[in-house]
Design a protein around this motif. Structure first.
Motif, mmCIF file in Angstrom:
data_model
loop_
_atom_site.group_PDB
_atom_site.id
_atom_site.type_symbol
_atom_site.label_atom_id
_atom_site.label_comp_id
_atom_site.label_asym_id
_atom_site.label_seq_id
_atom_site.Cartn_x
_atom_site.Cartn_y
_atom_site.Cartn_z
ATOM 1 N N GLY A 1 0.788 -1.225 0.000
ATOM 2 C CA GLY A 1 0.000 0.000 0.000
ATOM 3 C C GLY A 1 0.816 1.269 0.000
ATOM 4 O O GLY A 1 0.446 2.271 -0.627
ATOM 5 N N ASP A 2 1.980 1.256 0.678
ATOM 6 C CA ASP A 2 2.782 2.471 0.757
ATOM 7 C C ASP A 2 3.544 2.767 -0.532
ATOM 8 O O ASP A 2 4.206 3.807 -0.644
ATOM 9 C CB ASP A 2 3.759 2.408 1.946
ATOM 10 N N GLU A 3 3.458 1.871 -1.514
ATOM 11 C CA GLU A 3 4.097 2.117 -2.807
ATOM 12 C C GLU A 3 3.083 2.361 -3.922
ATOM 13 O O GLU A 3 3.467 2.426 -5.096
ATOM 14 C CB GLU A 3 4.984 0.933 -3.181
ATOM 15 N N LEU A 4 1.834 2.496 -3.566
ATOM 16 C CA LEU A 4 0.831 2.716 -4.603
ATOM 17 C C LEU A 4 0.909 4.123 -5.195
ATOM 18 O O LEU A 4 0.390 4.355 -6.286
ATOM 19 C CB LEU A 4 -0.566 2.436 -4.054
ATOM 20 N N GLY A 5 1.555 5.047 -4.501
ATOM 21 C CA GLY A 5 1.768 6.378 -5.071
ATOM 22 C C GLY A 5 2.622 6.308 -6.326
ATOM 23 O O GLY A 5 2.198 6.773 -7.404
ATOM 24 N N PRO A 6 3.827 5.717 -6.251
ATOM 25 C CA PRO A 6 4.628 5.543 -7.473
ATOM 26 C C PRO A 6 3.929 4.696 -8.527
ATOM 27 O O PRO A 6 4.069 4.942 -9.733
ATOM 28 C CB PRO A 6 5.895 4.847 -6.951
ATOM 29 N N TYR A 7 3.157 3.716 -8.072
ATOM 30 C CA TYR A 7 2.395 2.882 -9.006
ATOM 31 C C TYR A 7 1.419 3.750 -9.804
ATOM 32 O O TYR A 7 1.364 3.674 -11.036
ATOM 33 C CB TYR A 7 1.642 1.813 -8.227
ATOM 34 N N ALA A 8 0.640 4.582 -9.106
ATOM 35 C CA ALA A 8 -0.350 5.418 -9.786
ATOM 36 C C ALA A 8 0.327 6.420 -10.724
ATOM 37 O O ALA A 8 -0.169 6.677 -11.830
ATOM 38 C CB ALA A 8 -1.206 6.160 -8.754
#
Length: 256
Positions: A131-138
Motif C-alpha cells: 500500500g505504501d508504494e501505490l503512489g509511485p504505481y499510480a
C-alpha cells in the motif's frame, strides 16, 4: 434459462466483482441487482470506472435505467456497459441520459493449455507492491496511459492493497519504474488490468512480460484461466500470449 448456456457469464461476473472491490475500497458506493446488474462508483474522473454494468446476455432495460438514475446525479463521468452489441432498448436508455458515444472493447481469454509464458529479459524486474508504494504505481500508470495523475489518483489509495483479490505490480528496469499491472483473482480466474508501459520504454516486450508475470502468479494462486478487456494497442501483445477474443463489451459514455 439462456443463462444456463452462457459459458462466459462467470468471467463477466468476475469483472463485476472487480468493479465492486474498486468501488468499495474508494467511494464505498456499490449495488448489485438480484439478476447481477451492478452500479459501481469509484469516484475517479473516468467514465468506465463509474458504471452500470450488466453481466447478462439480455440486460433488463428497466434495471439499467433505475441504476443509471442513481449514478447520473453524482456529477462524475460515467458509463453503461453491456455484453455484445447493445439492443435498441439499452441504446435508448443510454441516449436518455446523454450517453451517445459508443465504444466496443474485446474480451480476451487465455484458456488452459495456451502454451509456455515468456520470462522477463535483461534487467526488467516485476514485483508486487504494498500500500505504501501505490503512489509511485499510480504515477507510473498515469504516465504510461498519458493522462494527468489525478485521473488515476484512486489507485494510490492504500485501502486498495488490502483488498483480498488484488495484487498491484510495478515493473522496473535498472531500478527505474517503467510499467504497471494489476491482477484480480476470483476462484479459478485471474483478471489482468492496468497494463501500462512508459512511452520511452515501449517495444521492448515489457507489456508482454508484465502480463505473463500476472498470469504466472495467478496460476500459482489456483487460477487456470486469464481474462482481460484489451485496448487496440494491446491486442497483438495479448494474442502473442495465447489470449483469444471471445466477446465484446459495449460502453456508452457522454460525447467528449
Amino acid at each position: 434459462m439462456a443463462q444456463l448456456h452462457d459459458p462466459l457469464r462467470p468471467i463477466v461476473f468476475a469483472y463485476t466483482d472487480v468493479c465492486d472491490d474498486l468501488a468499495t475500497a474508494t467511494s464505498g458506493r456499490f449495488h448489485r441487482d438480484p439478476e447481477g446488474t451492478v452500479l459501481a462508483v469509484s469516484g475517479a474522473p473516468v467514465a468506465t470506472l463509474n458504471a452500470v454494468v450488466s453481466p447478462n446476455l439480455e440486460p433488463d432495460p428497466e434495471v439499467v435505467e433505475a441504476l443509471a438514475g442513481e449514478v447520473s446525479g453524482t456529477g462524475l463521468p460515467w458509463s453503461i456497459q453491456v455484453r455484445g452489441r447493445a439492443g435498441k432498448a439499452i441504446t435508448q436508455v443510454a441516449a436518455q441520459y446523454g450517453l451517445t458515444a459508443v465504444t466496443t472493447t474485446p474480451l480476451m481469454i487465455r484458456r488452459p493449455g495456451a502454451g509456455m509464458l515468456p520470462v522477463p529479459a535483461g534487467s526488467l524486474r516485476i514485483r508486487p507492491v504494498a500500500g505504501d508504494e501505490l503512489g509511485p504505481y499510480a504515477r507510473t500508470m498515469a504516465e504510461g496511459f498519458g493522462v494527468p495523475l489525478e485521473v488515476f489518483a484512486m489507485f494510490a489509495e492504500p485501502a486498495l492493497a488490502k483488498r483480498e483479490h488484488f495484487t498491484f505490480y510495478l515493473a522496473e528496469a535498472d531500478g527505474v519504474p517503467v510499467g504497471t499491472g494489476m491482477a484480480a483473482v476470483t476462484d479459478n480466474l485471474v483478471g489482468v488490468f492496468n497494463i501500462s508501459v512508459l512511452p520511452q520504454h515501449r517495444r521492448q516486450g515489457h507489456g508482454q512480460a508484465i502480463t505473463a508475470e500476472i498470469i504466472r502468479a495467478g496460476n500459482d494462486a489456483g487460477a487456470t484461466t486469464a481474462y482481460l478487456y484489451s485496448s487496440t494497442m494491446g491486442e497483438p501483445v495479448y494474442a502473442s500470449l495465447g489470449f483469444r477474443t471471445e466477446e465484446i463489451l459495449t460502453a456508452f459514455t457522454a460525447p467528449a
